[in-house]
Scaffold this active site. Structure first.
Site, short mmCIF file in Angstrom:
data_model
loop_
_atom_site.label_atom_id
_atom_site.label_comp_id
_atom_site.label_asym_id
_atom_site.label_seq_id
_atom_site.Cartn_x
_atom_site.Cartn_y
_atom_site.Cartn_z
N GLY A 92 -92.97 47.97 -73.36
CA GLY A 92 -91.87 48.60 -72.63
C GLY A 92 -92.35 49.33 -71.40
N GLY A 94 -93.53 52.01 -69.77
CA GLY A 94 -94.14 53.30 -70.07
C GLY A 94 -94.16 54.24 -68.88
N ARG A 95 -94.13 53.63 -67.70
CA ARG A 95 -94.20 54.46 -66.49
C ARG A 95 -93.28 53.91 -65.41
NH1 ARG A 95 -99.47 52.53 -63.17
NH2 ARG A 95 -99.53 50.42 -63.94
N ASP A 127 -100.02 58.48 -68.88
CA ASP A 127 -99.45 59.64 -68.17
C ASP A 127 -98.19 59.30 -67.39
OD1 ASP A 127 -100.45 58.14 -66.11
OD2 ASP A 127 -101.84 59.67 -65.36
N GLY A 128 -97.82 58.03 -67.40
CA GLY A 128 -96.59 57.64 -66.72
C GLY A 128 -96.72 57.53 -65.21
N ARG A 185 -88.51 39.47 -69.22
CA ARG A 185 -89.86 38.93 -69.41
C ARG A 185 -89.89 38.08 -70.67
NH1 ARG A 185 -93.21 43.34 -67.00
NH2 ARG A 185 -91.75 44.87 -66.16
N ASP A 254 -95.86 39.85 -71.45
CA ASP A 254 -95.02 40.89 -70.86
C ASP A 254 -95.08 40.86 -69.33
OD1 ASP A 254 -97.70 41.71 -71.74
OD2 ASP A 254 -97.30 43.56 -70.65
N ASN A 255 -95.99 40.09 -68.78
CA ASN A 255 -96.10 40.00 -67.33
C ASN A 255 -95.64 38.65 -66.81
OD1 ASN A 255 -97.13 42.59 -67.21
ND2 ASN A 255 -99.26 41.92 -67.30
N ASP A 264 -95.76 41.85 -61.69
CA ASP A 264 -96.81 42.74 -62.19
C ASP A 264 -98.18 42.44 -61.60
OD1 ASP A 264 -95.19 44.45 -63.49
OD2 ASP A 264 -95.79 43.92 -65.52
P1 AMP Z 1 -99.43 46.69 -67.30
O1 AMP Z 1 -100.88 46.54 -67.62
O2 AMP Z 1 -99.16 47.47 -66.04
O3 AMP Z 1 -98.68 45.39 -67.34
O4 AMP Z 1 -98.85 47.60 -68.46
C1 AMP Z 1 -98.91 47.31 -69.82
C2 AMP Z 1 -98.17 48.34 -70.60
O5 AMP Z 1 -98.79 49.64 -70.46
C3 AMP Z 1 -96.73 48.56 -70.19
O6 AMP Z 1 -96.00 48.86 -71.35
C4 AMP Z 1 -96.82 49.73 -69.26
O7 AMP Z 1 -95.59 50.42 -69.16
C5 AMP Z 1 -97.87 50.59 -69.94
N1 AMP Z 1 -98.57 51.47 -68.99
C6 AMP Z 1 -99.49 51.12 -68.07
N2 AMP Z 1 -99.93 52.19 -67.40
C7 AMP Z 1 -99.29 53.27 -67.90
C8 AMP Z 1 -99.33 54.68 -67.63
N3 AMP Z 1 -100.12 55.19 -66.69
N4 AMP Z 1 -98.53 55.46 -68.36
C9 AMP Z 1 -97.73 54.96 -69.30
N5 AMP Z 1 -97.65 53.65 -69.62
C10 AMP Z 1 -98.43 52.81 -68.92
MG MG Z 2 -96.88 44.74 -67.00
#
Ligand code: AMP
Ligand code: MG
Length: 487
Positions: A92, A94-95, A127-128, A185, A254-255, A264
């Site tokens: 989901g 997260g940020r 940290d979002g 996705r 998810d990407n 992404d």
């Molecule tokens: P990503 O690698 O950007 O495709 O992210 C994979 C998952 O990690 C997704 O659910 C993102 O929302 C979560 N995520 C990545 N970076 C952060 C962050 N700094 N804080 C919170 N969630 C994150």
């Molecule tokens: Mg992603």
């Protein structure tokens, strides 16, 4: 402020409204000192907003996630995903937050989404937040892909937050605003399929069909037809990545977008010298998402999508599996068709048989020839100037032999052939050292190299004097390029 913000965009919330169990209403997290680093004027116009309004206070507040417009309730979208092959049931946003959907000037529904906008219930340990470098990287890569004619999400802006984010070092923070055909996705379907709510996958599939593949609704088996359409969109997309040497780097389920847009941008990069094993991502130790593995990984992801659709495809499990298997197996042929016709066009010929292409690829690989320089130099060969292409080979003799077979294939109107090749073989791609240079300068507060690079990449096929330094791969002293996830 809210009235002005509201006037910028007219938001709809079909996703949040129609699929309430696939998101969580969430609030924006205000940042102390938002400042626009880059704003996409062309995209703003496409969305029906005058770009200058977005750099005024209400616009900046919106783009930074400092104020949600009146009547808008942002949501964090839920999804699952296979990350490097391992299933994670709850990922989901997260940020990130979906602000809502906007109808653009051509009536197309497009998501407006913020990334780096603070923690949500999906944040787990994160940290979002996001740092300036990775968000500018997403902006730049998306624009480069768009200019290359490849389906992609695009960034509307990157806004510095005035905060620092703690990574290996303290880095300036940023929020990216992203425009996408949607954020559905493969992982969204996986999430829905693992829910106990009856009918959720069907609702999601109906939504996706209506939004992206409305014709599929009229097919004898709409869900199977929908599945085929997604497979075809991905086969086309990945072929286009391969033709320009793009490596996504983190093709987790998810990407991967149902719409067929590239989404992404994390540790992505363009390949220099041709080698199927090319990997840039620091976390991809096994080369799962190496250049040459991308088609296979796309098909693997699509098989995961198919699994979620089985109950919709047929009541009989056997019949459903048979239909879905046939569909997913068609990926190879569809991909091959897109790749073969794209390769023929790059070579300026009507059809490029396997042996002609295979021999060329073997030559390019063994002599470590730069992919982008080679295809561009080839049109010069057609124009009667063999040296630019020959000089890319340490031992041009083998190339001379290949050329004999190749040149027998193109039509006699050499000028037209060369011009057509130049319209699809770029001069300028985001060269790794140029990207790194632009992002480091931006992190230090100097946006000039970034702005210049964006400008160069906006017209990738137009060779312009004075820009030679943007056309060449990194010097050997740049070393092995390593990219990191955008976290
Ligand atoms: P990503 O690698 O950007 O495709 O992210 C994979 C998952 O990690 C997704 O659910 C993102 O929302 C979560 N995520 C990545 N970076 C952060 C962050 N700094 N804080 C919170 N969630 C994150
Ligand atoms: Mg992603």
């Amino acid at each position: 402020m809210s009235i002005a913000t509201r006037a910028l965009f007219e938001f709809d919330d079909s996703y949040a409204r129609e699929l309430p169990s696939l998101s969580v209403p969430w609030r924006v997290t205000p940042v102390p000192a938002p400042r626009v680093l880059v704003l996409n004027g062309e995209l703003a116009e496409e969305l029906g907003v005058e770009a200058h309004l977005l750099s005024e206070s209400a616009g900046v507040a919106l783009l930074a996630g400092n104020a949600a417009p009146d009547g808008v309730s942002p949501v964090a979208q839920a999804y699952s995903g296979h990350q490097f092959g391992g299933y994670v049931p709850r990922l989901g946003d997260g940020r990130a937050l979906l602000l809502g959907e906007v109808l653009d000037r051509r009536g197309r529904r497009r998501d407006l989404h913020l990334k780096g906008s603070g923690r949500t219930p999906f944040a787990r340990g994160g940290d979002g937040k996001a740092a300036v470098g990775p968000m500018l990287r997403e902006y730049l890569m998306g624009e480069a892909m768009h200019a290359l004619g490849i389906p992609t999400t695009r960034a509307l802006a990157v806004v510095a937050t005035g905060e620092t984010v703690a990574r290996e070092t303290a880095l300036p923070g940023a929020v990216l605003s992203r425009v996408a055909a949607s954020h559905l996705r493969v992982g969204t379907f996986q999430y829905a399929a693992s829910s106990v709510e009856p009918g959720l996958v069907r609702k999601l599939a109906d939504y996706a069909i209506a939004r992206h593949y409305p014709d599929a609704a009229g097919a004898p088996n709409p869900y199977l037809e929908f599945y085929r359409r997604v497979i075809d969109a991905q086969a086309s997309l990945v072929a286009r990545w391969m033709l320009v040497g793009f490596i996504h780097g983190v093709m987790n389920t998810d990407n991967m977008a149902i719409s067929g847009q590239t989404i992404d941008y994390g540790p992505c990069a363009f390949m220099d010298s041709f080698s199927p094993a090319t990997v840039f991502s620091s976390i991809d130790h096994a080369g799962r998402y190496a250049y040459g593995n991308q088609p296979v990984m796309a098909q693997w992801n699509l098989a995961r999508l198919g699994e979620t659709l089985l109950p919709l495809i047929d009541e009989s499990v056997d019949a459903a599996v048979e239909g879905a298997t046939e569909a997913v197996n068609s990926f190879a042929e569809r991909y091959d068709t897109y790749l073969t016709s794209g390769t023929a066009a790059k070579l300026g010929v009507h059809d490029a048989d396997r042996s002609l292409v295979g021999e060329l690829l073997a030559l390019l690989e063994s002599q470590r020839v730069d992919w982008t320089l080679f295809f561009r130099a080839l049109s010069e060969w057609v124009r009667g100037r063999p040296e630019p292409a020959r000089s890319l080979f340490a031992e041009p003799g083998a190339f001379d032999v290949w050329v004999e077979r190749w040149q027998a294939r193109f039509s006699s109107d050499r000028h037209a052939v060369a011009a057509a090749m130049d319209r699809i073989n770029p001069v300028y791609i985001p060269r790794n050292h140029r990207v790194e240079e632009a992002l480091s300068a931006a992190t230090e507060g100097d946006m000039a190299p970034f702005d210049r690079l964006v400008e160069v990449l906006a017209r990738p096929f137009d060779e312009r004097p004075g820009l030679e330094a943007y056309a060449h791969p990194a010097p050997a002293s740049f070393g092995r390029h390593i990219t990191y996830c955008g976290t």
